[in-house]
Enzyme design. Structure first.
Site, PDB file in Angstrom:
ATOM      1  N   HIS A 183     -16.257  -4.036   6.858  1.00  0.00           N
ATOM      2  CA  HIS A 183     -15.442  -4.102   5.631  1.00  0.00           C
ATOM      3  C   HIS A 183     -15.914  -5.163   4.653  1.00  0.00           C
ATOM      4  O   HIS A 183     -15.193  -5.555   3.744  1.00  0.00           O
ATOM      5  CB  HIS A 183     -13.958  -4.274   5.976  1.00  0.00           C
ATOM      6  CG  HIS A 183     -13.465  -3.211   6.922  1.00  0.00           C
ATOM      7  ND1 HIS A 183     -13.609  -1.871   6.646  1.00  0.00           N
ATOM      8  CD2 HIS A 183     -12.907  -3.289   8.146  1.00  0.00           C
ATOM      9  CE1 HIS A 183     -13.133  -1.177   7.656  1.00  0.00           C
ATOM     10  NE2 HIS A 183     -12.708  -2.006   8.577  1.00  0.00           N
ATOM     11  N   ARG A 194      -7.815  -7.648  -9.697  1.00  0.00           N
ATOM     12  CA  ARG A 194      -8.581  -8.870  -9.988  1.00  0.00           C
ATOM     13  C   ARG A 194      -9.977  -8.489 -10.471  1.00  0.00           C
ATOM     14  O   ARG A 194     -10.359  -7.321 -10.451  1.00  0.00           O
ATOM     15  CB  ARG A 194      -8.721  -9.682  -8.697  1.00  0.00           C
ATOM     16  CG  ARG A 194      -9.406  -8.874  -7.589  1.00  0.00           C
ATOM     17  CD  ARG A 194      -9.985  -9.694  -6.479  1.00  0.00           C
ATOM     18  NE  ARG A 194     -10.897  -8.899  -5.684  1.00  0.00           N
ATOM     19  CZ  ARG A 194     -10.550  -8.068  -4.699  1.00  0.00           C
ATOM     20  NH1 ARG A 194      -9.283  -7.919  -4.367  1.00  0.00           N
ATOM     21  NH2 ARG A 194     -11.462  -7.367  -4.052  1.00  0.00           N
ATOM     22  N   LYS A 202       0.809  -1.231   0.000  1.00  0.00           N
ATOM     23  CA  LYS A 202       0.000   0.000   0.000  1.00  0.00           C
ATOM     24  C   LYS A 202       0.837   1.274   0.000  1.00  0.00           C
ATOM     25  O   LYS A 202       0.421   2.295  -0.561  1.00  0.00           O
ATOM     26  CB  LYS A 202      -0.973  -0.004   1.189  1.00  0.00           C
ATOM     27  CG  LYS A 202      -1.866  -1.249   1.282  1.00  0.00           C
ATOM     28  CD  LYS A 202      -2.705  -1.491   0.051  1.00  0.00           C
ATOM     29  CE  LYS A 202      -3.190  -2.928  -0.003  1.00  0.00           C
ATOM     30  NZ  LYS A 202      -3.714  -3.326  -1.312  1.00  0.00           N
TER      31      LYS A 202
HETATM   32  C1  MV4 Z   1     -10.027   5.128   5.752  1.00  0.00           C
HETATM   33  C2  MV4 Z   1     -11.162   5.687   6.361  1.00  0.00           C
HETATM   34  C3  MV4 Z   1     -11.073   6.992   6.765  1.00  0.00           C
HETATM   35  N1  MV4 Z   1      -9.944   7.678   6.596  1.00  0.00           N
HETATM   36  N2  MV4 Z   1      -8.922   5.863   5.601  1.00  0.00           N
HETATM   37  C4  MV4 Z   1     -11.725   0.690   5.343  1.00  0.00           C
HETATM   38  C5  MV4 Z   1     -11.432  -0.322   4.324  1.00  0.00           C
HETATM   39  C6  MV4 Z   1     -10.105   0.024   3.802  1.00  0.00           C
HETATM   40  N3  MV4 Z   1     -10.045  -0.297   2.400  1.00  0.00           N
HETATM   41  C7  MV4 Z   1      -9.948   1.477   4.076  1.00  0.00           C
HETATM   42  N4  MV4 Z   1     -10.975   1.838   4.993  1.00  0.00           N
HETATM   43  C8  MV4 Z   1     -11.096   3.098   5.463  1.00  0.00           C
HETATM   44  N5  MV4 Z   1     -10.013   3.873   5.316  1.00  0.00           N
HETATM   45  C9  MV4 Z   1      -8.895   7.098   6.015  1.00  0.00           C
HETATM   46  N6  MV4 Z   1      -7.779   7.815   5.860  1.00  0.00           N
HETATM   47  C10 MV4 Z   1     -12.293   4.896   6.497  1.00  0.00           C
HETATM   48  C11 MV4 Z   1     -12.269   3.600   6.059  1.00  0.00           C
HETATM   49  C12 MV4 Z   1     -13.469   2.863   6.248  1.00  0.00           C
HETATM   50  C13 MV4 Z   1     -14.223   2.404   5.167  1.00  0.00           C
HETATM   51  C14 MV4 Z   1     -13.828   2.608   3.857  1.00  0.00           C
HETATM   52  C15 MV4 Z   1     -14.570   2.140   2.802  1.00  0.00           C
HETATM   53  C16 MV4 Z   1     -15.743   1.459   3.054  1.00  0.00           C
HETATM   54  C17 MV4 Z   1     -16.158   1.233   4.333  1.00  0.00           C
HETATM   55  C18 MV4 Z   1     -15.401   1.696   5.408  1.00  0.00           C
HETATM   56  C19 MV4 Z   1     -15.840   1.462   6.705  1.00  0.00           C
HETATM   57  C20 MV4 Z   1     -15.090   1.919   7.749  1.00  0.00           C
HETATM   58  C21 MV4 Z   1     -13.899   2.611   7.526  1.00  0.00           C
END
Ligand code: MV4
Length: 502
Positions: free
Chosen positions: A235, A292, A116
């Site tokens: 998630h 993918r 990442k």
């Molecule tokens: C974040 C965020 C807020 N701020 N990054 C969750 C899954 C992962 N792919 C990244 N995620 C998040 N990253 C920052 N800087 C909030 C989430 C997140 C989230 C993102 C997408 C879909 C659902 C989520 C549920 C909780 C937190």
């Protein structure tokens, strides 16, 4: 030329891939673990080979055994589906080393996007916006405090080897930072064998919006618009739709343009997805790239008319894409609901059991991608997602109503499912209005979990009555009065309890 493909996967995605093989005149080879010997992908493929016992390490993740079967069965290519080996760079490499075609991107692209921090660096270079954040964190506590101060609290600590929410930590204030970093590092080391972590500014109520892209070996990259995936629980995506009800046409243009730039930056070949977090002001930031085919690919297929599996096979064959960007148009609105064998009333506990009955929805604009059948035994060994219900309609409002209709028609007995939970989502005002972000499920939990226990029971009783009635007509010994002149009260009873407080 690809004439025969081994599908290194199971469940609905294996069936989905074999369907495109069948339409293309390509022979299919299924692999299966011992408990999967009666699985649909085994029945549907042209050939099926036992790969090993139930633990994934010995079956669907067993690289040497899969390559051995590929050789013995004489396939030209391997399709990894999603999950399992789909984003394993070593697997892609070994497949190619053994003289076979891997249906997916180059190992280097998988590796870069799996790291990442590396991905963030590449995106910055390519002019793709990323969430304000740091490089790899050291053990220097003062330095870390300064970095966090500069970014501004609250922040997120993320594992470089993580992704999809794994190895993430929320830090609200300065006092919690050092401990959080220590914990995040040791967790990352434990989970991924790599303790590299970095910081990102925490976005309050983001949307998760992703862009589907396709790249070929001739340097062409196109996008197939976006998917709004903000309806998630822990998630795990639950509902996806396209187009996003949130972004404007202007943001769509810049976001899809940046997604193409992201893919081009790693000379991407195959189908891929660029994920963005989008804040309340519609600023978008690169989150990660999935190298993918994704679970939710059918909604894009439905609105663009492109068969993404066939496109993957074409690209893997070394052919140029069959269309240019300007040929790709989207039409109407598509929504996908993921059907899980789980019990929403019991903390969404995944369930196992024999499928006693299944009636799938049909009719205009309805597609289901599944793999279970009557008598099939759902085990706890694999993912609880048993089906995907994909709806298309001319506009969002009609698509939501059609989804409700299709969920109403969907009957599965023998195992608990989230179908009623999905019906509740469709009835929630924030969803109906298209005004939701990634906190949607948490924000509406009370409403979503208000069960309508009797509905399923009523439906089951109506079904049993229909069966008894049928038997009484076909078997004279069972004949009894069925009161055809009377109105059935089973549905009446059910309707009474399908109460919507909004
Ligand atoms: C974040 C965020 C807020 N701020 N990054 C969750 C899954 C992962 N792919 C990244 N995620 C998040 N990253 C920052 N800087 C909030 C989430 C997140 C989230 C993102 C997408 C879909 C659902 C989520 C549920 C909780 C937190």
């Amino acid at each position: 030329m690809i004439r025969k493909i081994l599908i290194a996967n199971r469940g609905e995605i294996a069936v989905r891939i074999i369907r495109s093989c069948r339409e293309s005149g390509i022979k299919s080879v299924a692999i299966y673990s011992e408990p999967d010997r009666t699985s649909m992908h085994v029945r549907y493929a042209d050939e099926a080979w036992l790969v090993g016992p139930d633990p994934s390490g010995q079956s669907y993740l067993n690289i040497p055994k899969i390559l051995e079967i590929a050789k013995k069965s004489g396939v030209d290519a391997i399709h990894p589906g999603y999950g399992f080996l789909s984003e394993n760079a070593e697997f892609a490499e070994e497949v190619r080393k053994s003289g076979l075609i891997f249906i997916g991107p180059e190992a280097d692209a998988i590796r870069s996007m799996g790291d990442k921090m590396k991905a963030r660096e590449l995106m910055i270079k390519a002019g793709v916006p990323v969430v304000p954040g740091s490089d790899k964190l050291t053990d220097d506590e003062d330095e870390n405090q300064k970095i966090a101060e500069k970014i501004g609290y609250p922040i997120m600590i993320k594992a470089s080897a993580g992704g999809g929410g794994k190895g993430m930590r929320f830090v609200e204030k300065k006092a919690d930072l050092n401990t959080a970093i220590k914990r995040a590092k040791s967790e990352a080391l434990n989970a991924f064998g790599d303790d590299a972590v970095y910081m990102e500014k925490y976005l309050e109520s983001p949307h998760h919006i992703e862009v589907q892209i396709l790249g070929d070996e001739h340097g062409n990259v196109v996008h197939l618009f976006e998917r709004e995936c903000s309806v998630q629980r822990r998630h795990q995506k639950v509902v996806e739709e396209t187009p996003s009800p949130f972004i404007t046409e202007e943001v769509r243009k810049t976001m899809t343009d940046r997604a193409v730039a992201a893919a081009a930056a790693v000379s991407y070949t195959g189908a891929g997805t660029v994920e963005f977090l989008v804040d309340a002001n519609m600023n978008f930031y690169f989150l990660e790239m999935n190298t993918r085919l994704q679970v939710e690919h059918p909604i894009t297929e439905r609105t663009t008319g492109v068969d993404l599996v066939k496109a993957q096979i074409r690209i893997a064959n070394g052919e140029p894409l069959a269309f240019k960007q300007e040929d790709i148009k989207k039409l109407g609105h598509a929504i996908e609901c993921r059907i899980y064998a789980e019990d929403p009333a019991n903390n969404f506990m995944p369930g196992a059991g024999r499928v006693l009955h299944i009636t799938e929805p049909l009719g205009l604009g309805v597609r289901t991608d599944g793999y279970i059948y009557e008598g099939y035994e759902i085990t706890v060994f694999y993912d609880p997602m048993i089906s995907k219900l994909i709806i298309w309609a001319q506009n969002r409002e009609e698509a939501v109503e059609r989804m409700k209709r299709a969920l109403y028609e969907y009957k599965i007995t023998g195992v608990k499912t989230n179908i009623q939970f999905l019906e509740r989502i469709m009835n929630t005002p924030a969803f109906k209005e298209g005004k939701y972000d990634t906190h949607f499920i948490a924000n509406n939990e009370d409403y979503l979990l208000q069960g309508e226990e009797c509905q399923q029971e009523c439906e089951d009783l109506a079904m049993i009555m229909a069966y008894v009635d049928h038997q009484s007509h076909t078997d004279k010994r069972l004949r009894f009065s069925t009161h055809h002149h009377q109105k059935s009260n089973w549905k009446e009873y059910g309707r009474l309890h399908r109460f919507n407080p909004f």
